[in-house]
Design a protein around this motif. Structure first.
Motif, short mmCIF file in Angstrom:
data_model
loop_
_atom_site.label_atom_id
_atom_site.label_comp_id
_atom_site.label_asym_id
_atom_site.label_seq_id
_atom_site.Cartn_x
_atom_site.Cartn_y
_atom_site.Cartn_z
N THR A 197 0.86 -1.02 0.24
CA THR A 197 -0.07 0.13 0.02
C THR A 197 1.04 1.10 0.04
OG1 THR A 197 -1.90 0.99 1.27
CG2 THR A 197 -0.13 -0.22 2.58
N THR A 198 0.15 2.22 0.29
CA THR A 198 1.27 3.71 0.32
C THR A 198 0.88 4.22 1.69
OG1 THR A 198 -0.73 4.97 -0.39
CG2 THR A 198 0.70 3.82 -2.13
N VAL A 199 1.84 5.32 1.91
CA VAL A 199 1.99 5.99 3.25
C VAL A 199 0.78 6.94 3.25
CG1 VAL A 199 3.27 7.80 4.44
CG2 VAL A 199 4.60 6.06 3.59
N PRO A 200 0.18 7.63 2.10
CA PRO A 200 -0.82 8.41 2.44
C PRO A 200 -2.12 7.47 2.68
CG PRO A 200 0.37 9.15 0.55
CD PRO A 200 1.11 7.79 0.94
N ALA A 201 -2.23 6.31 2.29
CA ALA A 201 -3.39 5.49 2.33
C ALA A 201 -3.19 5.07 3.92
CB ALA A 201 -3.09 4.12 1.45
N LEU A 202 -2.33 4.57 4.40
CA LEU A 202 -2.33 4.31 5.87
C LEU A 202 -2.47 5.34 6.66
CD1 LEU A 202 1.25 2.32 6.06
CD2 LEU A 202 -0.93 1.50 6.02
N VAL A 203 -2.28 6.82 6.20
CA VAL A 203 -2.66 7.77 7.01
C VAL A 203 -4.03 7.92 7.09
CG1 VAL A 203 -2.23 10.39 7.26
CG2 VAL A 203 -0.41 9.09 6.92
N LYS A 204 -4.66 7.68 5.93
CA LYS A 204 -6.03 7.91 5.80
C LYS A 204 -6.81 6.87 6.68
CE LYS A 204 -9.75 8.27 2.39
NZ LYS A 204 -9.98 8.34 0.77
N LEU A 205 -6.27 5.71 6.49
CA LEU A 205 -6.70 4.61 7.62
C LEU A 205 -6.79 4.73 8.91
CD1 LEU A 205 -5.93 1.44 5.30
CD2 LEU A 205 -8.29 2.48 5.79
N ASN A 206 -5.64 5.56 9.31
CA ASN A 206 -5.31 5.80 10.93
C ASN A 206 -5.40 7.39 11.00
OD1 ASN A 206 -4.39 2.98 11.58
ND2 ASN A 206 -3.52 3.39 9.71
N PRO A 207 -6.81 7.90 11.48
CA PRO A 207 -6.36 9.38 11.74
C PRO A 207 -5.77 9.72 12.84
CG PRO A 207 -8.57 8.42 12.29
CD PRO A 207 -7.95 7.38 11.56
N VAL A 208 -5.21 8.81 13.70
CA VAL A 208 -4.48 9.12 14.87
C VAL A 208 -3.03 9.60 14.30
CG1 VAL A 208 -5.88 7.76 16.59
CG2 VAL A 208 -3.88 6.89 15.45
N ILE A 209 -2.84 9.01 13.08
CA ILE A 209 -1.34 9.49 12.79
C ILE A 209 -1.30 10.99 12.20
CG2 ILE A 209 0.49 9.14 10.97
CD1 ILE A 209 -0.46 6.28 10.86
N THR A 210 -0.47 11.87 13.13
CA THR A 210 -0.50 13.17 12.62
C THR A 210 0.87 13.69 12.03
OG1 THR A 210 0.21 13.73 14.93
CG2 THR A 210 -2.10 13.81 14.51
N ASN A 211 1.73 12.68 12.36
CA ASN A 211 3.02 12.80 11.72
C ASN A 211 3.62 11.58 10.90
OD1 ASN A 211 5.86 13.49 11.30
ND2 ASN A 211 6.32 14.30 13.11
N PRO A 212 3.67 11.37 9.93
CA PRO A 212 3.97 10.18 9.19
C PRO A 212 5.15 9.61 9.70
CG PRO A 212 3.06 11.64 7.69
CD PRO A 212 3.13 12.53 8.57
N ASP A 213 6.35 10.59 10.02
CA ASP A 213 7.55 10.27 10.35
C ASP A 213 7.43 9.80 11.99
OD1 ASP A 213 8.75 10.81 7.94
OD2 ASP A 213 8.70 12.76 8.52
N LEU A 214 6.61 9.85 12.62
CA LEU A 214 6.38 9.60 14.12
C LEU A 214 5.30 8.62 14.47
CD1 LEU A 214 7.43 10.16 17.21
CD2 LEU A 214 5.86 12.01 17.45
N ILE A 215 5.69 7.18 14.48
CA ILE A 215 4.85 6.31 15.03
C ILE A 215 5.25 5.63 16.14
CG2 ILE A 215 3.67 5.90 12.75
CD1 ILE A 215 5.54 3.51 12.37
N GLN A 216 4.59 5.27 17.12
CA GLN A 216 4.87 4.37 18.39
C GLN A 216 5.03 3.15 18.39
OE1 GLN A 216 5.31 6.83 20.93
NE2 GLN A 216 4.96 8.65 19.44
N ILE A 217 6.06 2.43 19.10
CA ILE A 217 6.02 1.15 19.26
C ILE A 217 4.84 0.42 20.06
CG2 ILE A 217 7.47 -0.71 20.43
CD1 ILE A 217 10.01 0.95 20.07
N ASP A 218 4.44 -0.52 19.51
CA ASP A 218 3.28 -1.20 19.98
C ASP A 218 1.92 -0.34 19.47
OD1 ASP A 218 4.55 -3.22 21.42
OD2 ASP A 218 4.66 -2.02 23.26
N GLN A 219 2.02 0.62 18.86
CA GLN A 219 0.86 1.21 18.33
C GLN A 219 0.32 0.28 17.09
OE1 GLN A 219 1.88 4.87 16.50
NE2 GLN A 219 -0.46 5.52 16.18
N ARG A 220 -1.01 0.06 17.07
CA ARG A 220 -1.75 -0.90 16.35
C ARG A 220 -2.28 0.01 14.85
NH1 ARG A 220 -7.09 -3.73 16.39
NH2 ARG A 220 -6.76 -5.76 15.64
#
Length: 222
Positions: free
Chosen positions: A195-218
């Motif tokens: 898939t693509t990064v924009p598609a993942l961001v769209k599916l996960n509204p909690v992502i506010t910064n694509p360069d910052l994701i948390q360990i154990d985040q689902r």
């Protein structure tokens, strides 16, 4: 179902995640209405305008109670019971003698936020969470409910026998999730699931910064 909200209410990605949490999983969501997000006067420093908690962006949402004190207590109690340990702030004061209000700070229940603050939160439920906490709460409740929002089952009237067999409908692909591990990036996750990064961001509204994701985040990946 989408929550009712005052027309002036504005929310960002983390606030949208909080609303998604209530919309998907609160059994009495039809009673809830949103009175404040990033709008309004909440002082110079407030989670309403976005701060950070342990490196994750925060937001705060106010849910109006008005004259319906029971609705406020039910919502605050549900939040405290289901994911109070994942709240940056939960504040609601009730008139009922059999409870002492709902006050949570940084995941811990406290006795009070102070007389003035407690009194100011008698007409609404204030909830502040970080994007990482929202993701964890969504994962917890999805696991508890099997991914479905709770609520009464819809009763369908029996259908008459069809004269000819109906054409089977194509089933939608089931949702899939990925738990972030050390070293993961959105780019790598997108490549893994084709898939693509924009598609993942769209599916996960909690992502506010694509360069910052948390360990154990689902994260939802499809």
């Amino acid at each position: 179902m989408a929550l009712r909200r005052w027309s002036a209410v504005r929310t960002g990605p983390t606030g949208d995640g909080i609303l998604d949490l209530i919309e998907r999983h609160y059994p009495k969501r039809a009673e809830v209405y949103v009175t404040s997000g990033m709008d309004g006067d909440h002082g110079k420093v407030s989670h309403h305008y976005g701060l950070h908690h342990r490196g994750s962006p925060t937001a705060a949402i106010d849910f109006g109670v008005g004259a319906n004190a029971r609705m406020g207590r039910d919502l605050a109690k549900w939040i405290e019971d289901e994911f109070g340990d994942l709240c940056v702030e939960l504040i609601h004061t009730t008139p009922f003698p059999d409870d002492d209000g709902f006050y949570v700070k940084n995941g811990k229940k406290i006795a009070s936020y102070g007389a003035a603050t407690d009194a100011a939160h008698a007409d609404h439920v204030h909830l502040a969470m970080s994007a990482a906490q929202v993701a964890k709460a969504l994962a917890r409740l999805a696991a508890k409910t099997g991914g479905a929002a709770p609520g009464p089952a819809r009763q369908r009237a029996p259908r008459k026998a069809a004269k000819k067999a109906a054409t089977p409908k194509k089933s939608l692909p089931a949702a899939a999730y990925h738990t972030v591990r050390a070293g993961d990036t959105l780019t790598a996750i997108a490549g893994r699931y084709k898939t693509t990064v924009p598609a993942l961001v769209k599916l996960n509204p909690v992502i506010t910064n694509p360069d910052l994701i948390q360990i154990d985040q689902r994260l939802r990946v499809k």
